[in-house]
Motif scaffolding. Structure first.
Motif, PDB file in Angstrom:
ATOM      1  N   CYS A 121       0.857  -1.192   0.000  1.00 32.49           N
ATOM      2  CA  CYS A 121       0.000   0.000   0.000  1.00 32.49           C
ATOM      3  C   CYS A 121       0.887   1.234   0.000  1.00 32.49           C
ATOM      4  O   CYS A 121       2.092   1.134  -0.224  1.00 32.49           O
ATOM      5  N   SER A 122       0.331   2.379   0.302  1.00 34.48           N
ATOM      6  CA  SER A 122       1.118   3.607   0.280  1.00 34.48           C
ATOM      7  C   SER A 122       1.952   3.808   1.537  1.00 34.48           C
ATOM      8  O   SER A 122       2.928   4.539   1.517  1.00 34.48           O
ATOM      9  N   SER A 123       1.586   3.143   2.628  1.00 34.70           N
ATOM     10  CA  SER A 123       2.301   3.408   3.879  1.00 34.70           C
ATOM     11  C   SER A 123       2.767   2.170   4.632  1.00 34.70           C
ATOM     12  O   SER A 123       3.233   2.294   5.748  1.00 34.70           O
ATOM     13  N   VAL A 124       2.632   0.997   4.079  1.00 36.48           N
ATOM     14  CA  VAL A 124       3.005  -0.293   4.656  1.00 36.48           C
ATOM     15  C   VAL A 124       1.940  -0.818   5.632  1.00 36.48           C
ATOM     16  O   VAL A 124       1.779  -2.016   5.778  1.00 36.48           O
ATOM     17  N   PHE A 125       1.157   0.043   6.256  1.00 38.11           N
ATOM     18  CA  PHE A 125       0.178  -0.366   7.270  1.00 38.11           C
ATOM     19  C   PHE A 125      -0.858  -1.339   6.714  1.00 38.11           C
ATOM     20  O   PHE A 125      -1.070  -2.422   7.255  1.00 38.11           O
ATOM     21  N   ARG A 126      -1.521  -0.965   5.627  1.00 41.84           N
ATOM     22  CA  ARG A 126      -2.551  -1.841   5.056  1.00 41.84           C
ATOM     23  C   ARG A 126      -1.943  -3.135   4.525  1.00 41.84           C
ATOM     24  O   ARG A 126      -2.535  -4.204   4.643  1.00 41.84           O
ATOM     25  N   GLY A 127      -0.750  -3.046   3.969  1.00 37.77           N
ATOM     26  CA  GLY A 127      -0.074  -4.251   3.499  1.00 37.77           C
ATOM     27  C   GLY A 127       0.166  -5.235   4.631  1.00 37.77           C
ATOM     28  O   GLY A 127       0.017  -6.445   4.462  1.00 37.77           O
ATOM     29  N   ALA A 128       0.521  -4.708   5.809  1.00 34.84           N
ATOM     30  CA  ALA A 128       0.741  -5.569   6.977  1.00 34.84           C
ATOM     31  C   ALA A 128      -0.561  -6.214   7.433  1.00 34.84           C
ATOM     32  O   ALA A 128      -0.591  -7.402   7.781  1.00 34.84           O
ATOM     33  N   LEU A 129      -1.642  -5.453   7.433  1.00 35.17           N
ATOM     34  CA  LEU A 129      -2.944  -6.017   7.802  1.00 35.17           C
ATOM     35  C   LEU A 129      -3.352  -7.121   6.827  1.00 35.17           C
ATOM     36  O   LEU A 129      -3.840  -8.180   7.233  1.00 35.17           O
ATOM     37  N   VAL A 130      -3.139  -6.890   5.547  1.00 37.12           N
ATOM     38  CA  VAL A 130      -3.510  -7.876   4.541  1.00 37.12           C
ATOM     39  C   VAL A 130      -2.607  -9.103   4.640  1.00 37.12           C
ATOM     40  O   VAL A 130      -3.063 -10.229   4.427  1.00 37.12           O
ATOM     41  N   TYR A 131      -1.354  -8.917   4.999  1.00 35.70           N
ATOM     42  CA  TYR A 131      -0.458 -10.056   5.238  1.00 35.70           C
ATOM     43  C   TYR A 131      -1.089 -10.986   6.281  1.00 35.70           C
ATOM     44  O   TYR A 131      -1.221 -12.189   6.059  1.00 35.70           O
ATOM     45  N   ILE A 132      -1.507 -10.423   7.400  1.00 32.39           N
ATOM     46  CA  ILE A 132      -2.111 -11.221   8.471  1.00 32.39           C
ATOM     47  C   ILE A 132      -3.429 -11.831   8.003  1.00 32.39           C
ATOM     48  O   ILE A 132      -3.711 -13.003   8.260  1.00 32.39           O
ATOM     49  N   TYR A 133      -4.230 -11.067   7.286  1.00 38.22           N
ATOM     50  CA  TYR A 133      -5.514 -11.557   6.790  1.00 38.22           C
ATOM     51  C   TYR A 133      -5.315 -12.764   5.868  1.00 38.22           C
ATOM     52  O   TYR A 133      -6.009 -13.780   5.992  1.00 38.22           O
ATOM     53  N   LEU A 134      -4.377 -12.646   4.933  1.00 39.33           N
ATOM     54  CA  LEU A 134      -4.136 -13.750   4.008  1.00 39.33           C
ATOM     55  C   LEU A 134      -3.614 -14.985   4.729  1.00 39.33           C
ATOM     56  O   LEU A 134      -4.068 -16.102   4.479  1.00 39.33           O
ATOM     57  N   ARG A 135      -2.678 -14.791   5.631  1.00 38.16           N
ATOM     58  CA  ARG A 135      -2.149 -15.933   6.384  1.00 38.16           C
ATOM     59  C   ARG A 135      -3.249 -16.603   7.196  1.00 38.16           C
ATOM     60  O   ARG A 135      -3.335 -17.822   7.253  1.00 38.16           O
ATOM     61  N   ALA A 136      -4.113 -15.806   7.820  1.00 38.12           N
ATOM     62  CA  ALA A 136      -5.213 -16.355   8.619  1.00 38.12           C
ATOM     63  C   ALA A 136      -6.223 -17.093   7.744  1.00 38.12           C
ATOM     64  O   ALA A 136      -6.968 -17.934   8.242  1.00 38.12           O
ATOM     65  N   ASN A 137      -6.221 -16.786   6.434  1.00 38.03           N
ATOM     66  CA  ASN A 137      -7.132 -17.442   5.504  1.00 38.03           C
ATOM     67  C   ASN A 137      -6.453 -18.551   4.715  1.00 38.03           C
ATOM     68  O   ASN A 137      -6.938 -18.948   3.651  1.00 38.03           O
ATOM     69  N   GLY A 138      -5.358 -19.051   5.226  1.00 41.55           N
ATOM     70  CA  GLY A 138      -4.733 -20.230   4.645  1.00 41.55           C
ATOM     71  C   GLY A 138      -3.707 -20.003   3.561  1.00 41.55           C
ATOM     72  O   GLY A 138      -3.230 -20.961   2.954  1.00 41.55           O
ATOM     73  N   TYR A 139      -3.341 -18.772   3.294  1.00 43.82           N
ATOM     74  CA  TYR A 139      -2.304 -18.501   2.307  1.00 43.82           C
ATOM     75  C   TYR A 139      -0.942 -18.774   2.956  1.00 43.82           C
ATOM     76  O   TYR A 139      -0.619 -18.195   3.989  1.00 43.82           O
ATOM     77  N   GLU A 140      -0.178 -19.652   2.336  1.00 43.71           N
ATOM     78  CA  GLU A 140       1.110 -20.074   2.900  1.00 43.71           C
ATOM     79  C   GLU A 140       2.251 -19.137   2.513  1.00 43.71           C
ATOM     80  O   GLU A 140       3.091 -18.808   3.332  1.00 43.71           O
ATOM     81  N   GLU A 141       2.288 -18.763   1.236  1.00 44.59           N
ATOM     82  CA  GLU A 141       3.392 -17.948   0.732  1.00 44.59           C
ATOM     83  C   GLU A 141       2.962 -16.480   0.656  1.00 44.59           C
ATOM     84  O   GLU A 141       2.334 -16.051  -0.313  1.00 44.59           O
ATOM     85  N   VAL A 142       3.315 -15.733   1.684  1.00 49.34           N
ATOM     86  CA  VAL A 142       2.956 -14.318   1.765  1.00 49.34           C
ATOM     87  C   VAL A 142       4.113 -13.577   2.432  1.00 49.34           C
ATOM     88  O   VAL A 142       4.686 -14.060   3.411  1.00 49.34           O
ATOM     89  N   LYS A 143       4.446 -12.421   1.894  1.00 54.49           N
ATOM     90  CA  LYS A 143       5.391 -11.507   2.532  1.00 54.49           C
ATOM     91  C   LYS A 143       4.851 -10.101   2.338  1.00 54.49           C
ATOM     92  O   LYS A 143       4.293  -9.786   1.284  1.00 54.49           O
ATOM     93  N   GLY A 144       5.027  -9.261   3.338  1.00 52.28           N
ATOM     94  CA  GLY A 144       4.624  -7.872   3.220  1.00 52.28           C
ATOM     95  C   GLY A 144       5.771  -7.049   2.665  1.00 52.28           C
ATOM     96  O   GLY A 144       6.920  -7.235   3.064  1.00 52.28           O
ATOM     97  N   LEU A 145       5.471  -6.160   1.736  1.00 49.05           N
ATOM     98  CA  LEU A 145       6.492  -5.277   1.190  1.00 49.05           C
ATOM     99  C   LEU A 145       6.806  -4.201   2.216  1.00 49.05           C
ATOM    100  O   LEU A 145       5.896  -3.548   2.732  1.00 49.05           O
ATOM    101  N   THR A 146       8.082  -4.013   2.529  1.00 41.66           N
ATOM    102  CA  THR A 146       8.478  -3.049   3.563  1.00 41.66           C
ATOM    103  C   THR A 146       8.679  -1.644   3.016  1.00 41.66           C
ATOM    104  O   THR A 146       9.184  -0.779   3.713  1.00 41.66           O
ATOM    105  N   ALA A 147       8.276  -1.422   1.791  1.00 41.52           N
ATOM    106  CA  ALA A 147       8.431  -0.121   1.155  1.00 41.52           C
ATOM    107  C   ALA A 147       7.067   0.470   0.845  1.00 41.52           C
ATOM    108  O   ALA A 147       6.107  -0.249   0.606  1.00 41.52           O
ATOM    109  N   SER A 148       7.009   1.785   0.831  1.00 34.55           N
ATOM    110  CA  SER A 148       5.766   2.462   0.466  1.00 34.55           C
ATOM    111  C   SER A 148       5.644   2.512  -1.048  1.00 34.55           C
ATOM    112  O   SER A 148       6.597   2.229  -1.784  1.00 34.55           O
ATOM    113  N   SER A 149       4.475   2.903  -1.539  1.00 32.92           N
ATOM    114  CA  SER A 149       4.290   3.025  -2.982  1.00 32.92           C
ATOM    115  C   SER A 149       5.200   4.114  -3.554  1.00 32.92           C
ATOM    116  O   SER A 149       5.640   4.016  -4.698  1.00 32.92           O
ATOM    117  N   GLU A 150       5.522   5.124  -2.755  1.00 29.92           N
ATOM    118  CA  GLU A 150       6.450   6.162  -3.209  1.00 29.92           C
ATOM    119  C   GLU A 150       7.842   5.571  -3.411  1.00 29.92           C
ATOM    120  O   GLU A 150       8.540   5.895  -4.377  1.00 29.92           O
TER     121      GLU A 150
END
Length: 124
Positions: free
Chosen positions: A81-110
């Motif tokens: 996402c633009s600030s990493v925050f939403r990406g981190a939330l989605v990382y947890i959401y996907l993992r909680a929904n059975g997605y095995e291969e997930v990593k959050g991008l540590t960079a902003s869209s900028e």
């Protein structure tokens, strides 16, 4: 909820310090164009109007519960996402929904946009 509890219990010091949960801009450069990796843009439609990433699958975070079937489970998913925050939330959401291969991008869209300037882009 038990999946979420189990996931949070995994996130101890060893897990967080290993970096296994995240990907840097350099990591992004290495896998961009590899069909096994899907960059998931979870920014709003309004944000995407001003800065888009054609290589990414765009599903706004608030639409993800209704559109989860569009996110392939057999690929490596990198939400951002633009600030990493939403990406981190989605990382947890996907993992909680059975997605095995997930990593959050540590960079902003900028930061990502800067990667596609001529100098950095020529090194890809």
């Amino acid at each position: 909820m038990s999946d979420m509890n189990s996931l949070l219990k995994e996130m101890d010091f060893k897990f967080l310090s290993s970096g296994e949960h995240s990907m840097s801009i350099e990591g992004m450069r290495k896998v961009l164009g590899n069909d096994h990796f899907v960059f998931l843009d979870v920014r709003t439609d309004e944000e995407v109007k001003y800065l888009s990433f054609p290589f990414a699958l765009h599903i706004p975070m608030n639409e993800l519960p209704d559109r989860l079937g569009e996110v392939p489970k057999d690929k490596f998913i990198i939400p951002f996402c633009s600030s990493v925050f939403r990406g981190a939330l989605v990382y947890i959401y996907l993992r909680a929904n059975g997605y095995e291969e997930v990593k959050g991008l540590t960079a902003s869209s900028e930061d990502m946009a800067a990667t596609f300037k001529p100098g950095p882009l020529s090194k890809m």
